[in-house]
Design an enzyme around this catalytic site. Structure first.
Site, PDB file in Angstrom:
ATOM      1  N   GLY A  45      -6.487  26.742  -6.068  1.00 19.11           N
ATOM      2  CA  GLY A  45      -5.692  25.373  -5.635  1.00 19.11           C
ATOM      3  C   GLY A  45      -6.448  24.727  -4.518  1.00 19.11           C
ATOM      4  N   GLN A  50      -7.112  19.426   2.529  1.00 18.73           N
ATOM      5  CA  GLN A  50      -8.180  20.120   2.682  1.00 18.73           C
ATOM      6  C   GLN A  50      -9.554  19.559   2.478  1.00 18.73           C
ATOM      7  OE1 GLN A  50      -6.228  23.254  -0.176  1.00 18.73           O
ATOM      8  NE2 GLN A  50      -7.251  24.496   1.347  1.00 18.73           N
ATOM      9  N   CYS A 107      -6.468  30.961   1.900  1.00 17.91           N
ATOM     10  CA  CYS A 107      -6.626  29.565   1.823  1.00 17.91           C
ATOM     11  C   CYS A 107      -8.041  29.132   2.120  1.00 17.91           C
ATOM     12  CB  CYS A 107      -5.625  29.264   2.800  1.00 17.91           C
ATOM     13  SG  CYS A 107      -5.739  27.370   3.088  1.00 17.91           S
ATOM     14  N   LEU A 108      -8.733  28.228   1.254  1.00 14.93           N
ATOM     15  CA  LEU A 108     -10.114  27.922   1.438  1.00 14.93           C
ATOM     16  C   LEU A 108     -10.319  27.010   2.955  1.00 14.93           C
ATOM     17  CD1 LEU A 108     -10.743  26.368  -2.210  1.00 14.93           C
ATOM     18  CD2 LEU A 108     -11.303  28.654  -1.358  1.00 14.93           C
ATOM     19  N   HIS A 149       2.164  26.730  -2.041  1.00 14.56           N
ATOM     20  CA  HIS A 149       1.287  26.899  -1.059  1.00 14.56           C
ATOM     21  C   HIS A 149       0.492  25.567  -1.095  1.00 14.56           C
ATOM     22  CE1 HIS A 149      -2.336  28.926   0.937  1.00 14.56           C
ATOM     23  NE2 HIS A 149      -2.731  27.875   0.576  1.00 14.56           N
ATOM     24  N   GLU A 150       0.152  24.885  -2.270  1.00 13.15           N
ATOM     25  CA  GLU A 150      -0.432  23.450  -2.142  1.00 13.15           C
ATOM     26  C   GLU A 150       0.567  22.546  -1.727  1.00 13.15           C
ATOM     27  OE1 GLU A 150      -3.660  23.626  -2.183  1.00 13.15           O
ATOM     28  OE2 GLU A 150      -3.697  25.507  -3.213  1.00 13.15           O
ATOM     29  N   HIS A 153       0.599  22.117   1.935  1.00 11.01           N
ATOM     30  CA  HIS A 153      -0.417  21.634   2.330  1.00 11.01           C
ATOM     31  C   HIS A 153      -0.054  19.930   2.507  1.00 11.01           C
ATOM     32  CE1 HIS A 153      -3.720  24.369   3.384  1.00 11.01           C
ATOM     33  NE2 HIS A 153      -3.846  24.734   1.880  1.00 11.01           N
TER      34      HIS A 153
END
Ligand code: ZN
Length: 179
Positions: A45, A50, A107-108, A149-150, A153
């Protein structure tokens, strides 16, 4: 085009995303670039925050994950998840439900750090797709986790915020050491 993924500490990660009023060619291109960036980084994701753009937009694709189960229902009927991946969701409204379960997350934007996060196992989602159509579905398992999670963000929330203070401190220390 592969975009730069901003890292922990970048202000965009703490910004609430603006609503996307017009789903135009620019938004479609951004979503396409975000997908390319996510795949390149081996993620499931990626939120607009991000890539440094606080907007109500994220992409997700759990179709390559075989060791963690996902479920997807449209109009109450189970559908093949692979027919609906990847997903780009605009202006999503996400309602988590069901019993809570701990599961590993990374997480990226917080590379190298993983921790168990407790979240409800299911979500109800209403959003727009890249054509501006309303999409509604329910998801379980990994997809439900990824969506939560997304969606966090989009509201400036990181998975670290869900951890107990001690675990969070350990993660932050590990992150500092890796920088
Ligand atoms: Zn993340």
């Amino acid at each position: 085009m592969i975009l730069e993924i901003v890292q922990y500490g970048h202000p965009a990660l703490r910004a609430k995303g603006r609503r996307v009023e017009k789903i135009d060619i620019k938004i479609r291109q951004l979503a396409e670039d975000m997908l390319e960036t996510m795949v390149d980084a081996d993620g499931v994701g990626l939120a607009a925050q991000q890539v440094g753009l606080p907007l109500q937009l994220f992409v997700v694709d759990v179709s390559d994950v075989t060791d963690r189960k996902s479920g997807l229902r449209i109009n109450g009927e189970a559908v093949d998840i692979n027919d609906h991946m990847p997903m780009a969701l605009v202006n999503p409204e996400v309602e988590p439900y069901g019993k809570e379960q701990a599961g590993p997350e990374g997480c990226l934007s917080i590379p190298g750090i993983r921790a168990d996060v407790i979240r409800p196992i299911s979500v109800r989602v209403k959003a727009q797709d890249l054509e501006g159509n309303i999409v509604e579905f329910e998801a379980d398992g990994l997809l439900a986790r990824a969506v939560q999670h997304e969606n966090d963000h989009l509201n400036g929330i990181l998975f670290l915020d869900h951890l107990d203070p001690k675990t969070r401190d350990e993660c932050l220390r590990e992150l500092e050491e890796s920088l």
